[in-house]
Scaffold this active site. Structure first.
Site, PDB file in Angstrom:
ATOM      1  N   ASP A 196      -9.001  34.684  12.734  1.00  0.00           N
ATOM      2  CA  ASP A 196      -9.354  35.967  13.073  1.00  0.00           C
ATOM      3  C   ASP A 196      -9.099  37.022  11.866  1.00  0.00           C
ATOM      4  O   ASP A 196      -8.777  36.629  10.824  1.00  0.00           O
ATOM      5  CB  ASP A 196      -8.033  36.195  14.060  1.00  0.00           C
ATOM      6  CG  ASP A 196      -8.448  37.709  14.902  1.00  0.00           C
ATOM      7  OD1 ASP A 196      -9.286  38.131  14.979  1.00  0.00           O
ATOM      8  OD2 ASP A 196      -7.051  38.169  15.465  1.00  0.00           O
TER       9      ASP A 196
ATOM     10  N   THR B 253     -13.729  37.326  15.124  1.00  0.00           N
ATOM     11  CA  THR B 253     -13.070  38.567  15.526  1.00  0.00           C
ATOM     12  C   THR B 253     -13.629  39.491  16.646  1.00  0.00           C
ATOM     13  O   THR B 253     -14.982  39.559  16.736  1.00  0.00           O
ATOM     14  CB  THR B 253     -12.934  39.649  14.279  1.00  0.00           C
ATOM     15  OG1 THR B 253     -12.050  40.620  14.520  1.00  0.00           O
ATOM     16  CG2 THR B 253     -14.290  39.973  13.692  1.00  0.00           C
ATOM     17  N   ASN B 254     -12.614  40.202  17.324  1.00  0.00           N
ATOM     18  CA  ASN B 254     -12.976  41.062  18.384  1.00  0.00           C
ATOM     19  C   ASN B 254     -13.262  42.434  17.462  1.00  0.00           C
ATOM     20  O   ASN B 254     -12.257  42.826  16.767  1.00  0.00           O
ATOM     21  CB  ASN B 254     -11.875  41.174  19.210  1.00  0.00           C
ATOM     22  CG  ASN B 254     -11.918  40.407  20.227  1.00  0.00           C
ATOM     23  OD1 ASN B 254     -13.074  39.540  20.432  1.00  0.00           O
ATOM     24  ND2 ASN B 254     -11.120  40.205  21.149  1.00  0.00           N
TER      25      ASN B 254
ATOM     26  N   ASP C  22      15.403  51.593  -1.470  1.00  0.00           N
ATOM     27  CA  ASP C  22      16.690  51.693  -0.682  1.00  0.00           C
ATOM     28  C   ASP C  22      17.113  53.177  -0.826  1.00  0.00           C
ATOM     29  O   ASP C  22      16.306  54.006  -0.791  1.00  0.00           O
ATOM     30  CB  ASP C  22      17.461  50.307  -1.159  1.00  0.00           C
ATOM     31  CG  ASP C  22      18.494  50.647  -0.132  1.00  0.00           C
ATOM     32  OD1 ASP C  22      18.346  50.209   1.170  1.00  0.00           O
ATOM     33  OD2 ASP C  22      19.808  51.110  -0.370  1.00  0.00           O
TER      34      ASP C  22
ATOM     35  N   TYR D 255      25.403  49.095  10.930  1.00  0.00           N
ATOM     36  CA  TYR D 255      26.262  48.837   9.838  1.00  0.00           C
ATOM     37  C   TYR D 255      26.661  49.973   9.127  1.00  0.00           C
ATOM     38  O   TYR D 255      27.736  50.177   8.729  1.00  0.00           O
ATOM     39  CB  TYR D 255      25.471  47.851   8.967  1.00  0.00           C
ATOM     40  CG  TYR D 255      24.366  48.436   8.249  1.00  0.00           C
ATOM     41  CD1 TYR D 255      24.524  48.852   6.899  1.00  0.00           C
ATOM     42  CD2 TYR D 255      22.964  48.797   8.687  1.00  0.00           C
ATOM     43  CE1 TYR D 255      23.657  49.504   6.146  1.00  0.00           C
ATOM     44  CE2 TYR D 255      22.267  49.245   8.044  1.00  0.00           C
ATOM     45  CZ  TYR D 255      22.523  49.634   6.705  1.00  0.00           C
ATOM     46  OH  TYR D 255      21.158  50.298   6.037  1.00  0.00           O
TER      47      TYR D 255
ATOM     48  N   TYR E 217      26.831  56.196   2.156  1.00  0.00           N
ATOM     49  CA  TYR E 217      26.771  56.318   3.366  1.00  0.00           C
ATOM     50  C   TYR E 217      27.691  57.166   4.147  1.00  0.00           C
ATOM     51  O   TYR E 217      27.372  57.413   5.378  1.00  0.00           O
ATOM     52  CB  TYR E 217      26.940  54.812   4.041  1.00  0.00           C
ATOM     53  CG  TYR E 217      25.999  53.762   3.616  1.00  0.00           C
ATOM     54  CD1 TYR E 217      24.788  53.566   4.290  1.00  0.00           C
ATOM     55  CD2 TYR E 217      26.123  52.792   2.513  1.00  0.00           C
ATOM     56  CE1 TYR E 217      24.012  52.555   3.964  1.00  0.00           C
ATOM     57  CE2 TYR E 217      25.319  52.121   2.194  1.00  0.00           C
ATOM     58  CZ  TYR E 217      24.199  51.842   2.762  1.00  0.00           C
ATOM     59  OH  TYR E 217      23.356  50.856   2.391  1.00  0.00           O
TER      60      TYR E 217
ATOM     61  N   HIS F 244      13.760  42.754   2.528  1.00  0.00           N
ATOM     62  CA  HIS F 244      14.357  44.118   1.994  1.00  0.00           C
ATOM     63  C   HIS F 244      14.361  44.341   0.417  1.00  0.00           C
ATOM     64  O   HIS F 244      14.191  45.341   0.123  1.00  0.00           O
ATOM     65  CB  HIS F 244      15.698  44.324   2.453  1.00  0.00           C
ATOM     66  CG  HIS F 244      16.576  45.711   2.171  1.00  0.00           C
ATOM     67  ND1 HIS F 244      16.005  46.966   2.683  1.00  0.00           N
ATOM     68  CD2 HIS F 244      17.424  45.955   1.253  1.00  0.00           C
ATOM     69  CE1 HIS F 244      16.537  47.878   1.780  1.00  0.00           C
ATOM     70  NE2 HIS F 244      17.507  47.186   1.327  1.00  0.00           N
TER      71      HIS F 244
END
Length: 566
Positions: A12, A126-127, A339, A387, A475, A533
């Protein structure tokens, strides 16, 4: 009688060779507009073989007709559900983002090349739509030529008059390949497209991520596709770079590592990291002609870690960064963050654009502050940010994270690869319920691929110096940061900008970035699907390529005096 050997692979396009696929952008737009899950998908596929999607993919209507019908279908659906269509809604948006943001999946393309060299035929099934939207064909002509040179045939549903999952299109593909079903492997991102192929006798692979799909393709084809991973770029060690210290004001000093000469590029890390998290980027950028400064953020390692929470507000962090530049005699920098470092980058672009030449962020998106919803309520609505509420009470998270620094780092900093995951994985959404971030993990977890022993030991030494209080205090300024950002909510960062998203980041998910180009007009967006991450550590070669290609496009910076050295 033995079954025929497999000798052909059907790929695909969207979601397999190009990622992310349309399903991703439908979901992300639903999330951005706060629409019910599958709202857009249901409107697009409603009506079965007579749905807007099915008729367009068979070539019975054009893309612009599909978008018109989708818009009408969404409005009817909203009326039936008793909800309002959100301001700024556009049925064309998911398709526009697919066109602008989907990128060729290099590992899958490489695997197709290996298969061809081993005698397999590779084909795209593929479509697709007859694109009369005026926004440029998708895929673009250059990419289409590239694909045609490597995949024969390239079968597009709108030109065949049949679309997946109609069994007829699979029989058509077999005729084109001159192959029996048992000789063919088919990869698609939708289970409903695989079922008819299986019923015909093809082997099928549901593509949820490239790595797993390649592993399955390797097993089914009998061809070695995964081989040695891409070589890691040359990293630097703490002894390979110069180290400097800048006194910001009494009680606040910032440590940085430096390498190279030329225009200044500054790297800002996140939580819970170190300047050394850029060890693969520092030499590559220096070799490309930049003076690279990797800052150790306030609260970490050899930078001071004042105990007061307001010291870590974004407003104060950015003021300190301006002082840092002033004391080094640097008028402007290219600022790259990951981050929390990405948040610093965007805030510098908003409040101090005159000090930046360009801005880049890994994983961290920019969104203007919203005065209509209290920031803590907004965070509560995103389970992945649970968190951050656990981090709010001073002393609680510190006690857990500082108890065994090595264990903490080995649990938190891991790659998204199957071999590197810990049992159960890190669930950021139930931290308060469990009573801690590290609850349930082994006391002595295995080493992380991202932190080999020398780097792990360096991180441990740095966190033993600083503790975790400063890092956690970042934080504890969520409300202060929001109130400060509200002052700039009508501004648009006009600098050249880059965002790199990672498909497997459990917190800073790519969906959070959708719509950013409305607020960051010169934004370039790059996506690494098979990455978690810790992007610059997990996919360092790809990050280096992306950064260097972007940097090459920047307008030249006029020369300036006083580019100080250590």
């Amino acid at each position: 009688m033995a079954a025929p050997a497999r000798r052909a692979v059907l790929f695909d396009l969207g979601g397999v060779l190009l990622t992310p696929g349309l399903q991703h952008f439908l979901s992300s737009c639903e999330s951005e507009w706060a629409l019910p899950r599958n709202f857009l998908r249901d409107a697009l596929f409603s009506g079965g073989s007579q749905s807007p999607y099915s008729r367009a993919s068979r070539g019975h209507i054009t893309l612009s007709q599909l978008l018109s019908e989708l818009d009408s279908g969404c409005r009817r659906r909203a009326l039936s559900l008793g909800i309002a269509i959100p301001e700024g809604f556009s049925a064309s948006r998911p398709f526009q983002e697919l066109r602008e943001r989907a990128r060729i999946q290099g590992r899958m393309l490489r695997a197709a090349g290996i298969l061809r060299r081993n005698g397999f035929r590779t084909c795209i099934l593929t479509n697709s739509f007859l694109d009369d939207s005026g926004s440029g064909n998708f895929p673009p002509a250059a990419l289409r030529r590239r694909l045609r040179s490597q995949f024969q045939p390239l079968l597009e549903s709108c030109r065949i008059g049949m679309s997946k999952p109609d069994p007829g299109i699979y029989r058509h593909a077999l005729e084109q390949l001159q192959a029996q079903p048992q000789e063919v492997i088919f990869l698609d991102e939708l289970e409903e497209n695989l079922e008819p192929a299986r019923e015909l006798g093809m082997a099928t692979i549901l593509v949820r991520d490239t790595e797993s799909a390649l592993r399955d393709l390797q097993e089914l084809s009998g061809i070695q596709l995964l081989g040695p991973e891409e070589p890691l770029p040359t990293p630097c060690a703490p002894g390979d770079v110069a180290h400097g210290y800048v006194s910001i004001r009494p009680g606040v000093r910032l440590h940085f590592a430096e390498l190279g000469q030329g225009p200044v590029i500054c790297l800002c890390h996140g939580f819970p990291e170190s300047w050394l998290s850029w060890r693969f980027q520092i030499p590559a950028l220096a070799d490309a002609g930049f003076r690279v400064i990797a800052l150790e953020m306030k609260g970490y390692g050899e930078s001071t870690a004042p105990p007061d929470i307001p010291e870590y507000s974004q407003e104060q962090i950015c003021k300190d960064f301006v002082t840092f530049l002033d004391k080094l005699g640097i008028p402007r920098v290219i600022l790259v963050g990951h981050d929390w470092g990405g948040a610093v980058a965007w805030n510098m672009a908003l409040f101090y654009p005159e000090r930046l030449r360009a801005v880049a962020s890994l994983n961290t998106p920019y969104r203007p502050a919203d005065p209509s919803v209290d920031i803590m309520e907004k965070l509560e609505s995103h389970p992945a940010f649970d968190y951050q509420f656990y981090f709010q009470e001073p002393g609680v998270a510190e006690a857990e994270l500082e108890k065994d620094v090595g264990r903490t780092l080995k649990i938190l900093i891991r790659s998204s690869s199957r071999e590197d995951r810990l049992p159960g994985g890190l669930d950021m959404s139930r931290v308060r319920e469990k009573g801690g971030l590290l609850v349930g993990f082994p006391e002595n977890p295995p080493g992380s691929r991202l932190l080999p022993p020398p780097e792990l030991e360096y991180y441990i030494q740095q966190f033993r110096k600083s503790g975790f209080r400063g890092a956690l205090n970042w934080y504890r300024n969520i409300r202060a940061n929001w109130e400060w950002a509200l002052r700039a909510r009508h501004r648009k960062p006009s600098l050249p900008a880059l965002l790199v998203t990672a498909g497997k980041d459990p917190v800073l998910a790519p969906a959070l970035s959708h719509g950013m180009e409305r607020w960051v007009p010169r934004l370039q967006w790059r996506h690494i699907q098979d990455c978690g991450h810790w992007t610059q550590l997990e996919r360092p070669a790809e990050v280096n390529r992306i950064l260097l290609e972007w940097l090459e496009q920047l307008p030249p910076d006029p020369p300036f005096p006083g580019n100080s050295k250590l």
